[in-house]
Every structure is written in structure tokens, then in C-alpha cells.
Design an enzyme around this catalytic site. Structure first.
Site, PDB file in Angstrom:
ATOM      1  N   ARG A 141       0.678  -1.257   0.072  1.00 47.75           N
ATOM      2  CA  ARG A 141       0.096  -0.034  -0.158  1.00 47.75           C
ATOM      3  C   ARG A 141       1.353   1.175   0.178  1.00 47.75           C
ATOM      4  O   ARG A 141       1.544   0.851   0.912  1.00 47.75           O
ATOM      5  CB  ARG A 141      -0.815  -0.385   1.010  1.00 47.75           C
ATOM      6  N   HIS A 161       0.648   8.210  10.979  1.00 50.71           N
ATOM      7  CA  HIS A 161       0.109   8.199  12.611  1.00 50.71           C
ATOM      8  C   HIS A 161      -0.742   9.029  13.181  1.00 50.71           C
ATOM      9  O   HIS A 161      -0.837   9.432  14.220  1.00 50.71           O
ATOM     10  CB  HIS A 161       1.691   9.481  13.175  1.00 50.71           C
ATOM     11  N   ASP A 165      -3.758   6.306  12.922  1.00 50.19           N
ATOM     12  CA  ASP A 165      -4.271   4.683  12.530  1.00 50.19           C
ATOM     13  C   ASP A 165      -4.116   4.068  14.036  1.00 50.19           C
ATOM     14  O   ASP A 165      -5.227   4.090  14.576  1.00 50.19           O
ATOM     15  CB  ASP A 165      -3.869   3.790  11.652  1.00 50.19           C
ATOM     16  N   GLY A 186      10.903  -2.897   2.649  1.00 52.93           N
ATOM     17  CA  GLY A 186      12.065  -1.504   3.518  1.00 52.93           C
ATOM     18  C   GLY A 186      11.974   0.043   2.898  1.00 52.93           C
ATOM     19  O   GLY A 186      12.246   1.001   3.335  1.00 52.93           O
ATOM     20  N   SER A 241       4.619  -1.624   3.164  1.00 53.43           N
ATOM     21  CA  SER A 241       4.582  -2.632   3.551  1.00 53.43           C
ATOM     22  C   SER A 241       4.529  -3.897   3.176  1.00 53.43           C
ATOM     23  O   SER A 241       3.258  -4.385   2.742  1.00 53.43           O
ATOM     24  CB  SER A 241       2.697  -1.637   3.624  1.00 53.43           C
ATOM     25  N   ASP A 252      -2.105  -0.882   7.120  1.00 53.51           N
ATOM     26  CA  ASP A 252      -0.891  -1.312   6.177  1.00 53.51           C
ATOM     27  C   ASP A 252      -1.923  -2.692   6.046  1.00 53.51           C
ATOM     28  O   ASP A 252      -2.574  -2.943   4.606  1.00 53.51           O
ATOM     29  CB  ASP A 252      -0.106  -1.883   6.083  1.00 53.51           C
ATOM     30  N   TYR A 312       9.124   4.699  16.444  1.00 54.51           N
ATOM     31  CA  TYR A 312       8.033   4.554  16.351  1.00 54.51           C
ATOM     32  C   TYR A 312       7.375   4.464  17.483  1.00 54.51           C
ATOM     33  O   TYR A 312       6.548   4.676  17.726  1.00 54.51           O
ATOM     34  CB  TYR A 312       7.691   3.374  15.316  1.00 54.51           C
TER      35      TYR A 312
HETATM   36  C1  GLA Z   1       3.516   1.933   9.513  1.00 58.49           C
HETATM   37  C2  GLA Z   1       2.465   1.413  10.243  1.00 58.49           C
HETATM   38  C3  GLA Z   1       0.971   1.538  10.318  1.00 58.49           C
HETATM   39  C4  GLA Z   1       0.741   3.465  10.355  1.00 58.49           C
HETATM   40  C5  GLA Z   1       2.171   4.089   9.898  1.00 58.49           C
HETATM   41  C6  GLA Z   1       2.107   5.162   9.719  1.00 58.49           C
HETATM   42  O1  GLA Z   1       3.326   2.061   8.215  1.00 58.49           O
HETATM   43  O2  GLA Z   1       2.598  -0.444  10.046  1.00 58.49           O
HETATM   44  O3  GLA Z   1      -0.466   1.333  11.487  1.00 58.49           O
HETATM   45  O4  GLA Z   1       0.931   3.421  11.544  1.00 58.49           O
HETATM   46  O5  GLA Z   1       3.176   3.437  10.207  1.00 58.49           O
HETATM   47  O6  GLA Z   1       1.287   6.211   9.256  1.00 58.49           O
END
Ligand code: GLA
Length: 289
Positions: free
Chosen positions: A8, A15, A17, A82, A86, A125, A174
Site C-alpha cells: 500500500r 501516525h 491509525d 524496507g 508495506s 497497512d 515509532y
Molecule cells: C506504519 C504502521 C502503520 C501506520 C504507519 C504510519 O506503516 O505499520 O500502522 O502507523 O506506519 O501512518
């Protein structure tokens, strides 16, 4: 049998979800394919480009699925690893389909991601990979996980450009950012509040074909991720600046977790020669028995 699950890219709403906020990702035409056959009671998957994380993700899905059929087959991916597109969620969802996991696949795969990576990620994701819709972005409310498909205008291109910095969620801040948000840090909270407003405004702008407004909201989102949430890097900032200076680019922003990885841009067709052109695609599916 053969299954495919897409990666995706998130157009806006990062940041948010895990805070029960709003996100607007698209599923990609790029993703993970698994070919093989069900049977036995073990899951054995091979992959030509497996890194040390690969079996951890596969095992985590199998563990979260509980009792399921065995499977033997091979895994291929068209996603750069990386890059923040996703690749892990796409692998998890493909494995879940291959082994015939039932119930809420996105939730199961989110738990698998957290189990395998140790990162307290949200569900965006996995939801995008499962529920992607061709020609549409997904407006997801992460407080209820309700999804509203938003049609993408057809006179645009979505371009993803890698910053050159490989991104690792586990080694990133994160979890620290999430904890700061939950502790009520004012700037982190301000990012989430304003980002949720931008997601709603962006979906409206797409629906009314106001691409200039949509682009401006992306640039504001990047600034908020950079200044208030502090998940950008100098390379991501420079890339966004470089892209928005190009004629025909409506807007650009870092996408996903940040700390490296990719920038997403909304452009007039053919405006940008860099990166990957991506299209809003269908979610995961079983392609054949
Ligand atoms: C990563 C996490 C998601 C989301 C994004 C930031 O992709 O896996 O759940 O928090 O970062 O939006």
C-alpha cells in the site's frame, strides 16, 4: 493454488491509525504472490529474496491463525523491501489467505506484525492490503475500522519516490512516538488532530477534483509530520521540496511511518520522471486453485 496480496501507499493520514484516527491509503499493483498447495500440518514457504525477517512474519501469521491447514509453496514479491510500502503486511495477508485463515484477516495480520516485529503498529497497512479497491482510495476510520472507498480522479498520477534511506520500524522511534502521543505530548497530539482534519479535507478535494487543494493538504501533512510529529529526515524533506518545485506536481509528502522510506506525490500525468507510478488496485485475492 495462487494468492496475491498488495502493498500500500498512504496518500494522507499518517501516525493516526493507532490513535483511532483517519487514514487514506490505496492498495498497490505491487505485492506478494504465493504459489503452492495446501496439505499436511506444516507451513513451508521458500523465497528467493528472504531476509532474516521472512520466517518470523510467516510463523507469526501461522501462530495468530491458530489451527489451520498446512501449506507448501514459494513466495515472490514485486515490492521493494524496507521502502515503507508495506512489504511485511502484504506477506502476512498473502500467508493468511494461503493457509485459509478465517475471521478478521486484517486484525489477525496486525497482531502477527506486532508479534514478529515487536513494533506497536496500527492496522492501516493490513486493512489496505485486504480491502483495496481498484480506482479508489480507502477512507478508513480507525476508531471503528469502517471503510469508505473514495474514487480517484483519472487525470492524475500517483508517484512514489524512494529517499534512498532504508527504513526499519523496529529500529526507529515509532514506539517512542506512539508512547509520547499517548502520554499527551502537545505537539504529537496536535499532529494527530490536524492530520485527521486534513484527511477529511483531502477526501473532499479528491471528490470535487480540486487537485490543487489536495496537493496543498499533502504538503501541510508533511510539515506536520516533520515539525510536530518529528518522523521526517533531511532526505525526505529535500525530496518533497524537489518534487513540489516541478511543474505539474500538485503535492508531495512522506508516506507511512517516516524515518526514511518513500515520498508520495500527486501529479499531472507524465510530470515526474522519477520513482514508481502506482495505481489504486484491488485487495488481496485467491487467483486460482
Ligand atoms: C506504519 C504502521 C502503520 C501506520 C504507519 C504510519 O506503516 O505499520 O500502522 O502507523 O506506519 O501512518
Amino acid at each position: 493454488m495462487k494468492v496475491f496480496a498488495p502493498g500500500r501507499v498512504n496518500l494522507i493520514g499518517d501516525h493516526t491509525d493507532y490513535a483511532g484516527g483517519l487514514v487514506l491509503p490505496i492498495a498497490l499493483q505491487l505485492g506478494t504472490t504465493i504459489e503452492g498447495a495446501r496439505g499436511g500440518d506444516r507451513v513451508e514457504l521458500t523465497s528467493d529474496d528472504a531476509d532474516e525477517q521472512f520466517s518470523r512474519f510467516v510463523d507469526a501469521v501461522v501462530a495468530e491463525a491458530g489451527s489451520s491447514t498446512g501449506f507448501r509453496g514459494s513466495v515472490t514479491s514485486t515490492l521493494p523491501i524496507g521502502a515503507g510500502l508495506s512489504s511485511s503486511a502484504s506477506l502476512e495477508v498473502a500467508v493468511a489467505l494461503a493457509i485459509g485463515a478465517t475471521g478478521d484477516i486484517a486484525a489477525l495480520c496486525q497482531r502477527a506484525e506486532q508479534r514478529a516485529s515487536g513494533v506497536p503498529c496500527g492496522r492501516m497497512d493490513q486493512l489496505a492490503s485486504v480491502h483495496g479497491r481498484a480506482g479508489h482510495a480507502l477512507l478508513i476510520d480507525c476508531s471503528t475500522f469502517s471503510i469508505r472507498p473514495v474514487p480517484m480522479p483519472d487525470d492524475i498520477e500517483i508517484v512514489v519516490v524512494h529517499s534512498g534511506e532504508s527504513r526499519s520500524l523496529a529500529s526507529s522511534a515509532y514506539a517512542e512516538r506512539r508512547a509520547q502521543l499517548e502520554a499527551g505530548d502537545a505537539r504529537r497530539v496536535r499532529h494527530v488532530t490536524t492530520e485527521n482534519q486534513r484527511v477529511v479535507a483531502f477526501a473532499d478535494a479528491l471528490e470535487s477534483r480540486d487537485l490543487q487543494r489536495a496537493g496543498a493538504l499533502m504538503v501541510q501533512s508533511h510539515a506536520s509530520l516533520r515539525d510536530d510529529f518529528e518522523v521526517s529526515t533531511p532526505a525526505l524533506d529535500a525530496l518533497v521540496e524537489e518534487l513540489v518545485a516541478i511543474d505539474g506536481v500538485h503535492g508531495a509528502r512522506l508516506t507511512g511511518a517516516g524515518f526514511g522510506g518513500c515520498v508520495v506525490a500527486l501529479t499531472e500525468p507524465g510530470a515526474v520522471a522519477l520513482g514508481w507510478k502506482v495505481t489504486a488496485s484491488s485487495g488481496a485475492q485467491v487467483l486460482g486453485d
